[in-house]
Design a protein around this motif. Structure first.
Motif, short mmCIF file in Angstrom:
data_model
loop_
_atom_site.label_atom_id
_atom_site.label_comp_id
_atom_site.label_asym_id
_atom_site.label_seq_id
_atom_site.Cartn_x
_atom_site.Cartn_y
_atom_site.Cartn_z
N ILE A 1 0.84 -1.20 0.00
CA ILE A 1 0.00 0.00 0.00
C ILE A 1 0.88 1.25 0.00
O ILE A 1 0.66 2.18 -0.76
N ASP A 2 1.89 1.26 0.86
CA ASP A 2 2.80 2.41 0.94
C ASP A 2 3.54 2.62 -0.38
O ASP A 2 3.68 3.75 -0.84
N GLN B 1 3.31 5.99 -2.68
CA GLN B 1 4.49 6.76 -3.04
C GLN B 1 4.65 6.89 -4.55
O GLN B 1 5.06 7.93 -5.06
N GLU B 2 4.31 5.83 -5.29
CA GLU B 2 4.40 5.90 -6.74
C GLU B 2 3.38 6.89 -7.31
O GLU B 2 3.64 7.56 -8.30
#
Length: 73
Positions: free
Chosen positions: A24-25, A29-30
């Motif tokens: 998820i992180d 971030q992408e």
């Protein structure tokens, strides 16, 4: 994203859950996402050009007098 978030909150295996949260992180971030994270019922936010605004220390609900703040644009 919501599906992943709900799935990780139901996962009992800590290692698998950790990898799900990392995924998820990574996706956030992408996408250059900036999720709002707050533990309160209400959250206060403002822009950097708002000057002299003071949030009350005991409550966010009792200090809504705006005679002292100004906008620096």
């Amino acid at each position: 994203m919501t599906t992943l978030f709900e799935a990780q909150s139901q996962e009992v295996d800590q290692k698998k859950r950790q990898h799900m949260v990392w995924e998820i992180d990574r996706q956030l971030q992408e996408d250059i996402a900036r999720p709002i994270v707050s533990n309160q019922i209400a959250a206060g936010c403002w822009h950097p050009y708002v000057k002299s605004y003071t949030i009350q220390t005991n409550s966010i609900y009792n200090g809504w007098r705006f005679e002292d703040f100004w906008l620096d644009r």
